[in-house]
Design a protein around this motif. Structure first.
Motif, PDB file in Angstrom:
ATOM      1  N   ARG A   1     -13.925   4.857  12.668  1.00  0.00           N
ATOM      2  CA  ARG A   1     -12.534   4.701  13.126  1.00  0.00           C
ATOM      3  C   ARG A   1     -12.124   5.848  14.023  1.00  0.00           C
TER       4      ARG A   1
ATOM      5  N   GLU B   1     -12.909  -3.150   1.060  1.00  0.00           N
ATOM      6  CA  GLU B   1     -13.045  -2.401   2.320  1.00  0.00           C
ATOM      7  C   GLU B   1     -14.488  -2.254   2.761  1.00  0.00           C
TER       8      GLU B   1
ATOM      9  N   ARG C   1       0.018   5.063  -0.144  1.00  0.00           N
ATOM     10  CA  ARG C   1      -1.143   5.977  -0.102  1.00  0.00           C
ATOM     11  C   ARG C   1      -0.734   7.281  -0.788  1.00  0.00           C
TER      12      ARG C   1
ATOM     13  N   ARG D   1      -2.104   3.076  -4.496  1.00  0.00           N
ATOM     14  CA  ARG D   1      -3.541   3.310  -4.386  1.00  0.00           C
ATOM     15  C   ARG D   1      -3.868   4.727  -4.858  1.00  0.00           C
TER      16      ARG D   1
ATOM     17  N   ASP E   1      -7.827   8.608  -2.075  1.00  0.00           N
ATOM     18  CA  ASP E   1      -8.896   8.011  -1.276  1.00  0.00           C
ATOM     19  C   ASP E   1      -9.645   8.960  -0.338  1.00  0.00           C
TER      20      ASP E   1
ATOM     21  N   CYS F   1      -3.825  -4.962   3.584  1.00  0.00           N
ATOM     22  CA  CYS F   1      -2.979  -3.791   3.844  1.00  0.00           C
ATOM     23  C   CYS F   1      -3.519  -2.930   4.976  1.00  0.00           C
ATOM     24  N   GLY F   2      -4.598  -3.380   5.651  1.00  0.00           N
ATOM     25  CA  GLY F   2      -5.041  -2.671   6.854  1.00  0.00           C
ATOM     26  C   GLY F   2      -4.020  -2.883   7.967  1.00  0.00           C
TER      27      GLY F   2
ATOM     28  N   LEU G   1       0.842  -1.203   0.000  1.00  0.00           N
ATOM     29  CA  LEU G   1       0.000   0.000   0.000  1.00  0.00           C
ATOM     30  C   LEU G   1       0.872   1.247   0.000  1.00  0.00           C
TER      31      LEU G   1
ATOM     32  N   THR H   1      -8.617  -3.604   5.887  1.00  0.00           N
ATOM     33  CA  THR H   1      -9.400  -4.032   7.055  1.00  0.00           C
ATOM     34  C   THR H   1      -9.645  -2.900   8.044  1.00  0.00           C
ATOM     35  N   ASN H   2      -8.975  -1.745   7.855  1.00  0.00           N
ATOM     36  CA  ASN H   2      -9.333  -0.608   8.711  1.00  0.00           C
ATOM     37  C   ASN H   2     -10.754  -0.183   8.358  1.00  0.00           C
ATOM     38  N   ASP H   3     -10.980   0.054   7.067  1.00  0.00           N
ATOM     39  CA  ASP H   3     -12.327   0.436   6.653  1.00  0.00           C
ATOM     40  C   ASP H   3     -13.299  -0.728   6.753  1.00  0.00           C
TER      41      ASP H   3
ATOM     42  N   ARG I   1     -15.564   9.981  -1.020  1.00  0.00           N
ATOM     43  CA  ARG I   1     -14.167   9.557  -0.954  1.00  0.00           C
ATOM     44  C   ARG I   1     -13.987   8.305  -1.794  1.00  0.00           C
TER      45      ARG I   1
ATOM     46  N   MET J   1      -9.050  -2.427  -3.556  1.00  0.00           N
ATOM     47  CA  MET J   1      -9.121  -2.710  -2.131  1.00  0.00           C
ATOM     48  C   MET J   1     -10.491  -3.300  -1.857  1.00  0.00           C
TER      49      MET J   1
END
Ligand code: PEP
Ligand code: MG
Length: 905
Positions: free
Chosen positions: A809, A775, A592, A648, A651, A861-862, A590, A797-799, A696, A773
């Motif tokens: 979050r 998400e 960003r 990526r 975002d 990639c979270g 990832l 996996t964060n989102d 987003r 991704m």
């Protein structure tokens, strides 16, 4: 037959930890090996679980205890609490996972006003008998009847009486008190219990035994055990076993003693036996810090035969368990008895050294070595050290004022606090506070505050004291037994004696400790990166000069041979990429791109792009950004070489980039040729109520296609250029926050057309991939359709956690602590992957994605990509790689190897 709740030591073995707890299983194992262990029996963890739920013994337990007690009495030829020749027992906790000092113990059980006389007559040693009785009364009062200090300043009431007695008798140490002193003390203890608790100290041995067993069961749920379990992810429904064992006595006189030790050094890992002992003492004296224990080597001078026997057993234990052991022993009139063995807790530092050394010694295989180190423990090898120049200067200035026993490696500098509760409060108020906890000794009650401190410094206690133990486990810097300290808790001052001078250090003053050498310094000292980093990044240390670095490389080399999945990194700059490669990253999972937008003077162009009235205006701004992005990517591709690089596209919600101060607004207005009020109006319009769920991800790319077009062109031009330099770059373009097949289809078409246009104009052959991704829960469900246009999936996996749980979050802080306290969540789902919910969606996406595209590349990639338990899950569901921040790459390498080993179990 109903459930069996009680096992004699002869009936168990080391593999029965779930039922007998660690201590019980190993007492049974040692019994089976023919090692001298006092006889006894273990009440199972299942009995405790039943008791926790129902508040009473399970049916049949009381009878079973009676039977096993009768067997024990027969073996020993004595009866519990008998008035002529009493059997005394210890009652000790022991859970499946070791929870050192967190639960309760009662020793010398079976003594009362009559049996103490029997013991006196039988041994001819009234001092010993009354010493045992006063210990029992105090322990029973504390553990079973709950007579404890009521405030942090108050001392243990029994200790206060003991000290008063010592003063009245004009002696310094407890072992100098006479039988009469001790007898008198027993009376005082009983009166104290009666006065404070309103109950008589029971004389009935059977009642004593039941009280102690229930108190040990109850201690499974005391505050410190609960906190400890939470910190170490030990399930709350395991329960503790209870070990009832015939007492052997280290306090019968000068040919008796007791001690604890490790078969190797648990702080640094050297292959040298390490521990301490006290003559004429019982177990708790060694850890309690009442007398300062002696290093184990000195036992050789005191009792050479017992010492030799202990060294023989040390070797037997290491060969049998093939791991470093932590043991307890008692010597009664020159005869050695083993009271415990278990795999010793060690710092990450020591864990790696011991694993590498044992492999070299032929004791274990590389696979076993790899399974022996907690992945998070590798952080120890990356812990800071003091800046050598500053440290040398501090020494020259006379600021090195004391030394103690090194117990937790690394360097820590912080403001002094004297109470654990204060450390906890200060850290809660100010999370950036750097604190150093300075105490006589620490105790299990201090656990929360210890977590808040950078390091601990204690006046008493040795390398096996509570502070040392916790330091090893929490990975804190620690020095114990620093005799030069003189603490005054009331005045909140520590006086440190050094060469005829006394330095006064007040609460809030700075102090620095080097847990690798045991040195204490006045004031603040700058810390520097670890040896590993100095070799890898600073070039200030040669690999050959650092054993730590060499062990690190050897060890992770084994892990790499074993693991099946790849380890990538999340990196946005060439510098981070370089670091990650040094740590072993095999690609970028990832990058960003938005992080690049904040750099230098770019933000102005970014703002111009966002605020432009129309596409033409946006393109003007994008033309400014294009060369900068391209340069960024060239830098990264050059560093990454032939390793894959996932980039990526933009975002975050656009408003994150907007100008807020008047000065910024005016600057953008000038740049765009717009009025200030126009900008303010546009600012207002872009504001969203729920930006995390707003405009987003790919929604940006679909509404403003020219943004993604610019980014793709920058990536592909950079790739073509670096390929032209002879490097076979592997760009992977990743679309964020896709939730529908059409989103993927449209953005893929845009990306491919922009990329192919560049490639055609460059006349270069370049392979690239386009993927997405995953998400959003919907993306998991329709993964088969998304896969039609995606060559890879990378789980964000964060989102995905945010959207699956429906928790922002950014707003989790408000309720998470309560949720953890009440066991609603076992752990923070943003730190450790929720396998049951989020993980199940991932499995679904893997399955459906593969049903469309058999060889689809899968990764994560979270943040979970660097968390060991989550990494193991990713291995099991068949991902091809995990991606994490550079400093977690070694941890992920190790976790991935352990996951592969666990497949074979
Ligand atoms: C994610 O959501 O897991 C992810 C890696 O993306 P970000 O954290 O940038 O939203
Ligand atoms: Mg995301």
């Amino acid at each position: 037959m109903g459930t069996k709740y009680v096992y004699d030591f002869e009936e168990g073995n080391k593999d029965m930890k779930n039922v007998l707890g660690g201590k019980g299983a190993n007492l049974a194992e040692m019994t089976g090996m023919g090692i001298p262990v006092p006889p006894g029996f273990t009440i199972t963890t299942e009995a405790c679980v039943y008791y926790s739920k129902n508040g009473e013994y399970p049916p049949g337990l009381a009878e079973e205890i009676d039977e096993h007690l009768a067997t024990l009495e027969k073996k020993m030829g004595k009866k519990l609490g008998d008035s002529d020749d009493p059997l005394l027992v210890s009652v000790r906790s022991g859970a499946r996972a070791s929870m050192p000092g967190m639960m309760d113990t009662v020793l010398n059980l079976g003594l009362n006003d009559k049996s103490v006389e029997g013991l006196t007559a039988k041994t001819g040693n009234p001092r010993f008998a009354y010493d045992s009785y006063r210990r029992f009364a105090a322990m029973y009062g504390d553990v079973v009847l709950g007579l404890k200090p009521e405030s942090k300043e108050e001392r243990d009431p029994f200790d206060v009486l003991l000290d008063a007695k010592k003063e009245a008798a004009g002696v310094e140490l407890d072992n100098e008190l006479t039988a009469d002193d001790l007898k008198d003390l027993v009376g005082q203890f009983k009166a104290e219990i009666k006065g404070r608790e309103g109950t008589d100290f029971t004389q009935d041995p059977k009642e004593q035994l039941k009280g102690a067993i229930l108190a040990v069961f109850d201690s499974w749920d005391n505050d410190r055990a609960v906190t400890y379990r939470r910190m170490n992810n030990i399930p709350s429904d395991w329960g503790t076993a209870v070990n009832v064992q015939a007492m052997v006595f280290g306090n019968t006189g000068e040919t008796s003693g007791t001690g604890v030790g490790f078969t190797r050094n648990p702080a640094a890992g050297e292959n040298l036996v390490f521990g301490e002992f006290l003559m004429n003492a019982q177990g708790e004296d060694v850890v309690a810090g009442i007398r300062t224990p002696l290093p184990l080597e000195q036992l050789h001078d005191e009792l050479p035969e017992a010492y030799d026997e202990l060294m023989r057993i040390r070797n037997v234990l290491e060969e049998h368990y093939r791991d470093m052991q932590d043991f307890e022993f008692t010597i009664q009139e020159k005869k050695l008895w083993m009271l415990q063995t278990r795999n010793g807790k060690r710092t990450g530092f020591a864990a790696v050294k011991i694993a590498v050394d044992m492999e070299k010694e032929g004791l274990i295989t590389p696979e076993e070595a790899v399974s022996r180190v907690e992945p998070e423990g590798l952080n120890d090898l990356l812990r800071p050290v003091f800046n050598p120049a500053e440290k040398a200067k501090a020494a020259k200035d006379g600021r090195m004022i004391a030394t103690g026993t090194k117990a937790g490696p690394g360097a820590a500098t912080g403001q002094v606090v004297f109470f654990a509760a204060d450390a906890h409060d200060r850290k809660t108020e100010d999370p950036s506070a750097q604190l150093l906890l300075v105490r006589h000794e620490t105790s299990p009650e201090d656990i929360k505050g210890m977590a808040a401190a950078e390091g601990f410094l204690t006046q008493f206690g040795g390398a096996t004291s509570h502070a040392a133990l916790v330091a090893r486990q929490m990975g804190k810097v620690c020095i114990v037994g620093c005799a030069a300290l003189d603490l005054d808790y009331e005045a909140r001052i520590v006086r440190i004696k050094s060469d005829n001078k006394v330095h006064e250090v007040k609460e809030g003053d700075w102090l620095s400790i080097d847990g690798t050498t045991g040195e204490v310094y006045l004031g603040k000292i700058e810390t520097l990166p670890s040896e590993v980093e100095q070799v890898l990044f600073q070039n200030t240390l040669k690999p050959g000069d650092s054993q730590v670095y060499q062990d690190f490389v050897t060890f992770l080399g084994w892990a790499d041979n074993i693991r099946k999945i790849n380890i990538r990194t999340n990196a946005d700059t060439p510098g981070q990429s370089e670091q990650a490669i040094a740590f072993g990253a095999e690609g970028i999972g990832l990058c960003r791109t938005e992080h690049m937008f904040f750099g230098g003077d770019r933000i102005l162009a970014v703002r111009q792009m966002i605020l432009a009235q129309d596409e033409a205006g946006r393109r003007v701004a994008l033309d400014k950004l294009f060369p900068m992005q391209k340069e960024d990517f060239i830098g990264i591709f050059r560093v990454m070489g032939e390793r894959p690089v996932t980039i990526r596209l933009l975002d975050p919600p656009l408003h994150e980039f907007l100008p807020h101060t008047q000065q910024d607004i005016v600057a953008v207005a000038n740049e765009c040729g717009m009025s200030v009020s126009d900008i303010e109006e546009r600012n207002r319009r872009l504001k969203e109520a729920n930006p995390m769920l707003g405009h987003r991800g790919c929604r940006l790319g679909i509404t403003y296609p020219e943004i993604y077009e610019m980014q793709v062109k920058a990536v592909i031009e950079a790739a073509c250029q670096v390929k032209g330099e002879g490097i076979d770059v592997k760009p992977e373009i990743m679309i964020p926050l896709v939730g529908s097949a059409r989103e993927m289809q449209v953005t893929r078409e845009m990306a491919v057309s922009a990329a192919d246009e560049v490639i055609a104009s460059r006349g270069i052959e370049l392979a690239y991939m386009v993927g997405t991704m995953i998400e959003l829960p919907r993306a998991c469900v329709v993964a088969d359709k998304i896969a039609e246009n995606a060559e890879f999936f990378s789980f964000g996996t964060n989102d995905l956690t945010q959207t699956t749980f429906g928790i922002s979050r950014d707003d989790v802080r408000g309720f998470l602590p309560t949720y953890l306290d009440k066991d609603i969540y076992e752990v923070d789902p943003f730190q450790r992957l929720d396998q049951e919910g989020v993980g199940d969606l991932m499995k679904l996406a893997v399955e459906r994605g593969r049903s469309t595209r058999k060889n689809i590349k899968l990764g994560i990639c979270g943040e979970h990509g660097g968390e060991p338990i989550s990494v193991k899950f990713c291995h099991r569901i068949g991902l091809n790689y995990v991606s994490c921040s550079p400093f977690r790459v070694p941890i992920a390498r190790l976790a991935a190897a352990q996951a592969a080993l666990e497949d074979n179990q």
